[in-house]
Design an enzyme around this catalytic site. Structure first.
Site, PDB file in Angstrom:
ATOM      1  N   HIS A  72       0.857  -1.196   0.000  1.00 59.85           N
ATOM      2  CA  HIS A  72       0.000   0.000   0.000  1.00 59.85           C
ATOM      3  C   HIS A  72       0.889   1.241   0.000  1.00 59.85           C
ATOM      4  O   HIS A  72       1.458   1.611   1.025  1.00 59.85           O
ATOM      5  CB  HIS A  72      -0.916  -0.026   1.231  1.00 59.85           C
ATOM      6  CG  HIS A  72      -1.882   1.121   1.309  1.00 59.85           C
ATOM      7  ND1 HIS A  72      -3.224   0.957   1.540  1.00 59.85           N
ATOM      8  CD2 HIS A  72      -1.704   2.462   1.189  1.00 59.85           C
ATOM      9  CE1 HIS A  72      -3.823   2.140   1.563  1.00 59.85           C
ATOM     10  NE2 HIS A  72      -2.908   3.080   1.357  1.00 59.85           N
ATOM     11  N   LYS A  77       1.876  10.367  -5.683  1.00 60.24           N
ATOM     12  CA  LYS A  77       1.864  11.577  -4.844  1.00 60.24           C
ATOM     13  C   LYS A  77       3.239  11.903  -4.267  1.00 60.24           C
ATOM     14  O   LYS A  77       3.477  13.013  -3.820  1.00 60.24           O
ATOM     15  CB  LYS A  77       0.953  11.374  -3.624  1.00 60.24           C
ATOM     16  CG  LYS A  77      -0.520  11.279  -3.888  1.00 60.24           C
ATOM     17  CD  LYS A  77      -1.264  11.276  -2.534  1.00 60.24           C
ATOM     18  CE  LYS A  77      -2.757  11.294  -2.724  1.00 60.24           C
ATOM     19  NZ  LYS A  77      -3.314   9.988  -3.080  1.00 60.24           N
ATOM     20  N   HIS A 223      -9.489   1.992   0.722  1.00 58.50           N
ATOM     21  CA  HIS A 223      -9.118   2.812   1.879  1.00 58.50           C
ATOM     22  C   HIS A 223     -10.412   2.961   2.687  1.00 58.50           C
ATOM     23  O   HIS A 223     -11.386   3.494   2.162  1.00 58.50           O
ATOM     24  CB  HIS A 223      -8.702   4.225   1.457  1.00 58.50           C
ATOM     25  CG  HIS A 223      -7.322   4.352   0.913  1.00 58.50           C
ATOM     26  ND1 HIS A 223      -6.939   3.815  -0.281  1.00 58.50           N
ATOM     27  CD2 HIS A 223      -6.233   4.991   1.408  1.00 58.50           C
ATOM     28  CE1 HIS A 223      -5.662   4.113  -0.504  1.00 58.50           C
ATOM     29  NE2 HIS A 223      -5.213   4.829   0.499  1.00 58.50           N
ATOM     30  N   GLU A 226     -10.605   6.079   7.490  1.00 60.54           N
ATOM     31  CA  GLU A 226      -9.360   6.724   7.951  1.00 60.54           C
ATOM     32  C   GLU A 226      -9.749   7.950   8.780  1.00 60.54           C
ATOM     33  O   GLU A 226      -9.571   9.096   8.370  1.00 60.54           O
ATOM     34  CB  GLU A 226      -8.500   7.107   6.735  1.00 60.54           C
ATOM     35  CG  GLU A 226      -7.075   7.475   7.127  1.00 60.54           C
ATOM     36  CD  GLU A 226      -6.163   7.715   5.928  1.00 60.54           C
ATOM     37  OE1 GLU A 226      -6.603   7.492   4.775  1.00 60.54           O
ATOM     38  OE2 GLU A 226      -5.013   8.131   6.150  1.00 60.54           O
ATOM     39  N   ASP A 324       2.472   3.396   2.807  1.00 61.23           N
ATOM     40  CA  ASP A 324       1.521   4.471   2.517  1.00 61.23           C
ATOM     41  C   ASP A 324       2.258   5.659   1.889  1.00 61.23           C
ATOM     42  O   ASP A 324       3.100   5.476   1.034  1.00 61.23           O
ATOM     43  CB  ASP A 324       0.734   4.851   3.776  1.00 61.23           C
ATOM     44  CG  ASP A 324      -0.677   5.366   3.453  1.00 61.23           C
ATOM     45  OD1 ASP A 324      -1.077   5.316   2.277  1.00 61.23           O
ATOM     46  OD2 ASP A 324      -1.379   5.815   4.380  1.00 61.23           O
ATOM     47  N   ASN A 325       2.006   6.862   2.379  1.00 62.09           N
ATOM     48  CA  ASN A 325       2.527   8.058   1.694  1.00 62.09           C
ATOM     49  C   ASN A 325       3.982   8.357   2.062  1.00 62.09           C
ATOM     50  O   ASN A 325       4.431   8.009   3.149  1.00 62.09           O
ATOM     51  CB  ASN A 325       1.659   9.256   2.052  1.00 62.09           C
ATOM     52  CG  ASN A 325       0.228   9.058   1.608  1.00 62.09           C
ATOM     53  OD1 ASN A 325      -0.497   8.274   2.209  1.00 62.09           O
ATOM     54  ND2 ASN A 325      -0.170   9.728   0.563  1.00 62.09           N
TER      55      ASN A 325
HETATM   56 ZN    ZN Z   1      -3.211   5.121   1.277  1.00 59.05          ZN
END
Ligand code: ZN
Length: 430
Positions: A72, A77, A223, A226, A324-325
């Protein structure tokens, strides 16, 4: 001196029980056994209990793990932070900042250069497969999916790249457009993904998502929830939708933060359904710690933001953790280093006392979810894709960054040079 080509033996290394299913050796309380690995022609030819009299280099009990699987991420981004920081560290701040940056700046070249930077970092840290979500709000899907396909080809053999579309569940209301998106994702052999939250027509929209996935034979990636809002129960709604649609593909659900804020009886009911529906869950501990419980006026956070992985694992629900990010408004830090993710997960989620089979959360389990046969474990006959660390125990492995780890791919040590941030400077100017 460690050999990096041809045929060789690595003697006296530590392998973990949960990641070496074929090894018969005495395992210690931490799940480690001393072993010898023989490598030939890019494959592992044998893994045996350590024999002092055997040939080969003595590695003094250093840990070897299979290469990481990061299920994930958001490499479309990644690294936009210098030009578009999150103004206040909140989830809404992240959403708005990213939306503005995407609209203004995400040309094919911009996305491609940042994706490639991310993949080079992940590769250098020892990741072998990675799934990225791809912002697919019109017209971005027309720009990013071709870039993803090109990138996947360019990286084949180094990183197995998977893509899942990403849009808010409300985007599914435009049935014609969502139908086109599902076709585009299917054409790219991608995964169908949406972000779920509590909208009045959630059940109806989920049925649309499942119908498209069934229609095109796609796996699903959500997702979900969250948020700290205990009223967010879309994880349960996804499990129910999977059951009543008779869905047979793989479903991965990320985040599920609100579950940790709900009363026990509600939690148990949801977990029963998640287990019954065969869902897998990925927690994103670093991003959750950063965004969740972000408070106004510089007050201190009081919960960790992560979901109930222990309770899930106890019920046989497959659980993973992932990056993730990275350096974008959803998370100001990160470098797609799955050792860092595992180290942080150990601390935030208590993957210790005992460590048990938690190492599978960054290796074998995400490999299963991503349908990557032979990835995430070490076995005779398998690819010689592994990481040799300095650490000889969990406390040694997880106390230092292990920046000098050796990553072996197809039997050879790779160049672990990380890309220089200055490479991206040209993309950061106004
Ligand atoms: Zn995510």
């Amino acid at each position: 001196m460690i050999p990096t080509f041809g045929s060789y033996h690595l003697g006296n290394v530590r392998l973990h029980r949960s990641l070496t299913p074929g090894l018969s050796a005495p395992f210690d309380a931490d799940g480690f056994a001393l072993a010898d690995i023989a490598v030939a022609d890019g494959k592992i030819s044998s893994i045996t209990a350590h024999d002092r009299s055997a040939d080969g280099v003595d590695l003094g009990g250093r840990i070897i793990l299979p290469c990481f699987i990061d299920c994930h991420t958001h490499i479309d981004k990644g690294h936009i932070w210098p030009r578009k920081p999150n103004p206040d560290g909140t989830f809404m701040g992240a959403l708005n900042a990213t939306g503005a940056d995407r609209t203004a700046r995400w040309s094919a070249e911009d996305v491609a250069r940042r994706m490639d930077f991310s993949l080079r970092s992940a590769y250098a840290h020892g990741t072998r497969a990675l799934r990225t979500h791809i912002d697919s709000v019109a017209p971005q899907e027309e720009i990013s999916w071709p870039v993803f396909e090109t990138m996947r080809e360019a990286w084949r053999g180094r990183i197995e790249l998977q893509g899942a579309c990403l849009l808010g569940i409300e985007g599914v209301r435009d049935r014609k457009w969502f139908d086109r998106l599902a076709k585009r994702v299917a054409a790219a052999k991608g995964v169908l993904g949406v972000v779920t939250y509590m909208v009045p027509d959630l059940e109806e929209l989920l049925d649309q998502v499942f119908a498209q996935a069934i229609n095109h034979g796609l796996d699903l990636d959500f997702h979900a929830d969250e948020t700290d809002d205990a009223a967010a129960i879309s994880l349960k709604k996804i499990a129910e939708a999977a059951l009543w649609n008779g869905f047979e593909g793989n479903i991965l659900v990320g985040h599920c933060c609100s579950l940790a804020r709900q009363p026990d009886l509600d939690v148990l009911d949801t977990l029963d359904k998640v287990a019954k529906a065969g869902l897998a869950v990925v927690s994103l501990p670093m991003c959750n710690l950063y965004l969740q419980d972000r408070r106004p006026d510089q007050t201190t956070p009081r919960w960790r933001g992560v979901t109930l992985l222990h309770e899930m694992k106890a019920r046989g629900i497959p659980v993973a953790v992932a990056s993730d990010n990275t350096r974008d408004p959803f998370y100001a830090y990160g470098d797609l280093d799955m050792l860092e993710v595992y180290r942080m997960a150990t601390r935030i989620l208590h993957f210790d006392h005992p460590v048990a089979d938690w190492p599978r959360t960054v290796t074998a389990t995400p490999a299963d979810v991503m349908r990557l046969d032979g990835f995430g474990t070490l076995a005779a006959g398998g690819d010689a894709d592994f990481i040799l660390f300095k650490g000889r125990s969990w406390t040694e492995l997880l106390s230092r960054p292990e920046s000098d780890r050796i990553v072996v791919r197809g039997g050879r040590a790779i160049d672990r040079q990380l890309p220089d941030y200055a490479e991206l400077d040209g993309l950061m100017v106004e």
